[in-house]
Scaffold this motif. Structure first.
Motif, PDB file in Angstrom:
ATOM      1  N   CYS A 116       0.841  -1.187   0.000  1.00 41.02           N
ATOM      2  CA  CYS A 116       0.000   0.000   0.000  1.00 41.02           C
ATOM      3  C   CYS A 116       0.881   1.243   0.000  1.00 41.02           C
ATOM      4  CB  CYS A 116      -0.930   0.012   1.216  1.00 41.02           C
ATOM      5  SG  CYS A 116      -0.063   0.230   2.805  1.00 41.02           S
ATOM      6  N   TYR A 117       0.255   2.384  -0.162  1.00 40.45           N
ATOM      7  CA  TYR A 117       0.921   3.674  -0.026  1.00 40.45           C
ATOM      8  C   TYR A 117       0.380   4.342   1.229  1.00 40.45           C
ATOM      9  CZ  TYR A 117       2.811   2.978  -4.665  1.00 40.45           C
ATOM     10  OH  TYR A 117       3.504   2.480  -5.742  1.00 40.45           O
ATOM     11  N   ALA A 118       1.280   4.736   2.104  1.00 42.46           N
ATOM     12  CA  ALA A 118       0.871   5.253   3.407  1.00 42.46           C
ATOM     13  C   ALA A 118       1.744   6.434   3.795  1.00 42.46           C
ATOM     14  CB  ALA A 118       0.978   4.162   4.470  1.00 42.46           C
TER      15      ALA A 118
ATOM     16  N   MET B 129      -3.559  11.359   0.631  1.00 46.23           N
ATOM     17  CA  MET B 129      -4.002  10.474  -0.453  1.00 46.23           C
ATOM     18  C   MET B 129      -2.885  10.325  -1.477  1.00 46.23           C
ATOM     19  SD  MET B 129      -7.629  12.339  -1.303  1.00 46.23           S
ATOM     20  CE  MET B 129      -8.477  13.242   0.010  1.00 46.23           C
ATOM     21  N   TYR B 130      -2.713   9.096  -1.974  1.00 46.32           N
ATOM     22  CA  TYR B 130      -1.741   8.824  -3.034  1.00 46.32           C
ATOM     23  C   TYR B 130      -2.471   8.140  -4.182  1.00 46.32           C
ATOM     24  CZ  TYR B 130       2.370   6.957  -5.469  1.00 46.32           C
ATOM     25  OH  TYR B 130       3.324   6.652  -6.407  1.00 46.32           O
ATOM     26  N   PHE B 131      -2.664   8.850  -5.298  1.00 43.94           N
ATOM     27  CA  PHE B 131      -3.309   8.282  -6.482  1.00 43.94           C
ATOM     28  C   PHE B 131      -2.278   7.803  -7.500  1.00 43.94           C
ATOM     29  CE2 PHE B 131      -6.695  10.926  -4.751  1.00 43.94           C
ATOM     30  CZ  PHE B 131      -7.810  10.119  -4.910  1.00 43.94           C
ATOM     31  N   GLY B 132      -1.060   8.227  -7.373  1.00 46.22           N
ATOM     32  CA  GLY B 132       0.007   7.927  -8.321  1.00 46.22           C
ATOM     33  C   GLY B 132       1.004   9.067  -8.285  1.00 46.22           C
TER      34      GLY B 132
ATOM     35  N   HIS C 255      -6.616   4.262  -1.279  1.00 44.60           N
ATOM     36  CA  HIS C 255      -6.943   4.071   0.138  1.00 44.60           C
ATOM     37  C   HIS C 255      -5.814   4.646   0.991  1.00 44.60           C
ATOM     38  CE1 HIS C 255      -9.322   0.947  -1.893  1.00 44.60           C
ATOM     39  NE2 HIS C 255     -10.173   1.070  -0.889  1.00 44.60           N
ATOM     40  N   ALA C 256      -6.186   5.244   2.111  1.00 45.84           N
ATOM     41  CA  ALA C 256      -5.181   5.788   3.027  1.00 45.84           C
ATOM     42  C   ALA C 256      -5.835   6.084   4.367  1.00 45.84           C
ATOM     43  CB  ALA C 256      -4.545   7.062   2.467  1.00 45.84           C
ATOM     44  N   THR C 257      -4.992   6.355   5.352  1.00 46.16           N
ATOM     45  CA  THR C 257      -5.507   6.752   6.654  1.00 46.16           C
ATOM     46  C   THR C 257      -6.263   8.075   6.556  1.00 46.16           C
ATOM     47  OG1 THR C 257      -4.878   7.192   8.962  1.00 46.16           O
ATOM     48  CG2 THR C 257      -3.406   8.026   7.276  1.00 46.16           C
ATOM     49  N   TYR C 258      -7.305   8.211   7.362  1.00 45.88           N
ATOM     50  CA  TYR C 258      -7.914   9.510   7.651  1.00 45.88           C
ATOM     51  C   TYR C 258      -8.013   9.590   9.162  1.00 45.88           C
ATOM     52  CZ  TYR C 258     -11.366  13.066   8.621  1.00 45.88           C
ATOM     53  OH  TYR C 258     -12.000  14.168   9.163  1.00 45.88           O
ATOM     54  N   GLN C 259      -7.478  10.662   9.748  1.00 37.13           N
ATOM     55  CA  GLN C 259      -7.472  10.808  11.198  1.00 37.13           C
ATOM     56  C   GLN C 259      -8.132  12.116  11.588  1.00 37.13           C
ATOM     57  OE1 GLN C 259      -3.409  10.340  12.588  1.00 37.13           O
ATOM     58  NE2 GLN C 259      -3.129   8.451  11.421  1.00 37.13           N
ATOM     59  N   GLU C 260      -8.894  12.079  12.698  1.00 33.27           N
ATOM     60  CA  GLU C 260      -9.494  13.318  13.176  1.00 33.27           C
ATOM     61  C   GLU C 260      -9.478  13.358  14.693  1.00 33.27           C
ATOM     62  OE1 GLU C 260     -13.358  13.612  11.467  1.00 33.27           O
ATOM     63  OE2 GLU C 260     -14.192  11.940  12.588  1.00 33.27           O
ATOM     64  N   ILE C 261      -9.562  14.590  15.202  1.00 33.54           N
ATOM     65  CA  ILE C 261      -9.388  14.800  16.636  1.00 33.54           C
ATOM     66  C   ILE C 261     -10.233  15.988  17.075  1.00 33.54           C
ATOM     67  CG2 ILE C 261      -7.365  16.318  16.327  1.00 33.54           C
ATOM     68  CD1 ILE C 261      -6.137  14.920  18.773  1.00 33.54           C
ATOM     69  N   TRP C 262     -10.823  15.872  18.291  1.00 31.21           N
ATOM     70  CA  TRP C 262     -11.545  17.007  18.861  1.00 31.21           C
ATOM     71  C   TRP C 262     -11.546  16.914  20.382  1.00 31.21           C
ATOM     72  CZ3 TRP C 262     -14.539  13.536  15.706  1.00 31.21           C
ATOM     73  CH2 TRP C 262     -15.374  12.677  16.397  1.00 31.21           C
TER      74      TRP C 262
END
Length: 346
Positions: free
Chosen positions: A177-179, A206-209, A323-330
């Motif tokens: 994967c690409y991360a 995000m990594y599309f290429g 596909h990639a990580t998505y992170q959020e915080i509050w």
């Protein structure tokens, strides 16, 4: 914003206070890595947070599957310790007391991640596909402590091609994967209750290429009727993002505007499940993305906040998928307001 790079040696910057020095106890260094296996709805959060004033560290591994990880103990494999000794550093290899090892085979370019605990283990090599981009800060409020010339805080972000193997509770998977990875050093990262009065922020690399690599961290735009309406009073002219860039081949561009619109949230944790992003780069070009979570989990790395890691399936405006990580915080102000709204509506 002017994008720059840091030297490869910054991967191994882990300073400790000198004999006659007293550092702010909130000073941290960090290393973050991740990977995903989309076909199995698997995401991984790999983290070391160094606290040099003591000196101690925290961190470890969280490997999660699917979207029903409502508490940390729902995670398929969790080995995250809040208090550990300072890691062992041997050459370019950093090893924590709970078995996570990060070896910088070529600093700034290549890292090997290894871990083993019972019937869960991984061995993954990550090779850079973008420069080691310099980042000022990522957590709201860190920028308030950047005026000390003797501290020299910093940070980096970089996309990696991750290849290796994972054994999760005895089940074996290939990883390809690409991360993204990131790190910080000598940041003052306070954990006071209530935090900085800003809406939830979301990080969506995000990594599309090679021709399209995108990264931003922002809060939802005010004109999308966000859930933070009525909770925070944000100036109309305030940019929603505080760090964003776009890579096209060997060209790195600033992002000058981000409009993020959350379309669906998880009803129990309030984590984002679907969203769309519109971004304008420094040439005036507009880029649009739509995303949907295929895995998400509550991560215990920040106990005074709600912190979620996810694997998102992203589609660009031309139909390409990644596909990639998505992170959020509050912080708690937002969490309590949403819970009150849920109680009222029910």
């Amino acid at each position: 914003m002017s994008l720059g790079t840091h030297p490869a040696s910054s991967d191994l910057v882990l300073p400790l206070p000198g004999p006659d020095e007293t550092w702010d106890p909130h000073t941290v260094h960090t290393h973050y890595f991740g990977f995903s296996i989309p076909e199995a709805q698997i995401g991984a959060f790999i983290y070391i947070r160094y606290q040099p004033a003591f000196p101690l560290c925290q961190g470890g591994v969280a490997i999660f599957r699917g979207t029903e990880n409502y508490t940390p103990t729902d995670i398929d494999h969790l080995n995250y310790e809040i208090t550990m000794p300072w890691p062992t550093v041997e050459g370019n290899r950093i090893t924590t007391a709970n078995g996570l090892s990060i070896e910088f085979i070529e600093p700034g370019r290549t890292a090997r991640l290894t871990y083993s605990d019972g019937d869960t283990s991984f061995d993954i090599v990550q090779a850079a596909v973008t420069p080691l981009l310099a980042r000022g800060h990522i957590m709201p409020g860190e920028e308030d402590h950047h005026d000390d010339p003797g501290r020299s805080p910093g940070g980096t972000e970089q996309f990696m091609h991750a290849v290796g193997t994972l054994t999760l509770n005895g089940e074996q998977f290939d990883v390809d994967c690409y991360a993204p990875r990131d790190r910080s050093w000598r940041q003052v990262r306070k954990e006071n209750r209530g935090g900085v009065p800003v809406p939830p922020v979301g990080w969506s690399p995000m990594y599309f290429g090679e021709d399209l690599i995108f990264n931003q961290i922002s809060f939802e735009a005010a004109d999308t009727d966000p859930t933070w309406t009525g909770i925070f009073d944000m100036p109309a002219d305030k940019p929603t993002h505080h760090f964003a860039w776009l890579q096209q081949g060997d060209k790195t561009l600033d992002i000058v505007r981000v409009r993020r619109n959350v379309l669906e949230q998880q009803p129990i944790t309030f984590a984002t499940l679907r969203q769309e992003i519109e971004a304008e780069d420094s040439t005036g070009a507009i880029h649009r993305f739509r995303g949907e979570a295929i895995a998400t989990a509550v991560i215990p790395a920040w106990p005074n906040v709600a912190f979620h890691d996810s694997v998102f399936r992203w589609t660009d405006e031309f139909g390409r998928v990644t596909h990639a990580t998505y992170q959020e915080i509050w912080f708690d102000r937002y969490q309590r307001a949403l819970k009150a709204r849920t109680t009222t509506s029910s």
